[in-house]
Motif scaffolding. Structure first.
Motif, short mmCIF file in Angstrom:
data_model
loop_
_atom_site.label_atom_id
_atom_site.label_comp_id
_atom_site.label_asym_id
_atom_site.label_seq_id
_atom_site.Cartn_x
_atom_site.Cartn_y
_atom_site.Cartn_z
N ALA A 210 -44.69 10.50 -114.66
CA ALA A 210 -44.24 11.71 -113.97
C ALA A 210 -44.99 11.91 -112.65
CB ALA A 210 -44.42 12.94 -114.87
N ASP B 91 -36.73 10.27 -115.97
CA ASP B 91 -37.71 9.97 -117.01
C ASP B 91 -37.69 8.49 -117.39
OD1 ASP B 91 -39.38 9.92 -119.18
OD2 ASP B 91 -38.14 11.18 -120.46
N THR C 110 -42.36 14.90 -117.21
CA THR C 110 -41.34 14.21 -116.42
C THR C 110 -41.30 14.77 -115.01
OG1 THR C 110 -39.05 13.42 -116.48
CG2 THR C 110 -39.38 15.75 -116.88
N CYS D 279 -46.84 9.14 -120.37
CA CYS D 279 -45.72 9.86 -119.75
C CYS D 279 -46.15 10.60 -118.49
CB CYS D 279 -45.08 10.81 -120.75
SG CYS D 279 -46.17 12.12 -121.35
#
Length: 225
Positions: free
Chosen positions: A128, A179, A162, A124
């Motif tokens: 981001a 996202d 994010t 993630c």
């Protein structure tokens, strides 16, 4: 004693799976792969493939237009040209990064493959960071890009990161979450305050809290960086 051993046998594999599926760590960036091949075939098969591609393009054009309107609605002073460019860039970045990260699975399975060294990127925080970097290259005058972290204080939920876009000068809480991780390479966007799945905090204060440079009270006060 048997029951204690059984608990250990259950907890250890679960903790190992959580670690592998987590967003922290993992190898560095690798080379991007080429785009997935266009549907092959002749005659009827080729026609079906082309029709499907056309529908996909039309659907994404509608999605881009909706995101453009949402960015424009962030408030007075948002440049319409920048809103349109930001929306196009967010979707284009998602497509390009999904190819570069070699996304073929859902987010947790892909995380596991990254942390095992089987995929180059796609945690993630990769999404981001790379989304923020690409949007920053647009040099928006009326828009601003933020980074946020969720679940940093909940041991049994995966920490998540994010990028968020807002009108310049506004806080991330007045912006829109961008996202692509949560749906495995498909862009999810919604106003930060409406994201009931994650409780977002500004990234830099979270990192300061983890280093012991900020108290929990200061962090939860929602200081924007």
């Amino acid at each position: 004693m048997f029951h204690a051993a059984l608990r250990v046998m259950i907890v250890l594999p679960l903790s190992g799976l959580l670690a592998l599926a987590g967003c922290a760590g993992g190898p560095g960036a690798g080379p991007a792969t080429q785009p997935a091949g266009v549907t092959q075939g002749v005659g009827a098969d080729a026609s079906v493939g082309l029709a499907a591609q056309s529908r996909d393009r039309d659907a994404q054009a509608g999605q881009v237009a909706r995101l453009e309107q949402a960015i424009l609605a962030l408030g007075p002073g948002v440049d319409p040209e920048e809103a349109a460019r930001a929306a196009r860039s967010a979707y284009r970045n998602t497509r390009e990064l999904a190819r570069a990260y070699q996304i073929t699975d859902g987010p947790l399975l892909h995380n596991t493959k990254v942390n095992m060294g089987l995929k180059p990127r796609g945690l993630c925080w990769h999404w981001a960071m790379d989304m923020e970097d690409r949007l920053d290259r647009e040099r928006f005058r009326t828009l601003e890009i933020h980074r946020a972290i969720a679940n940093f204080n909940t041991p049994f939920r995966l920490q998540h990161s994010t990028a968020i876009i807002s009108r310049r000068g506004d806080s991330m809480y007045e912006g829109i979450v961008l996202d692509p991780w949560r749906e495995g390479g498909e862009l999810t966007w919604l106003p930060t305050g409406q994201d009931t799945r994650y409780d977002w905090y500004p990234r830099l204060p979270v990192l300061a809290f983890k280093r012991g440079e900020m108290t929990a009270a200061e962090l939860y006060a929602g200081t924007e960086s």
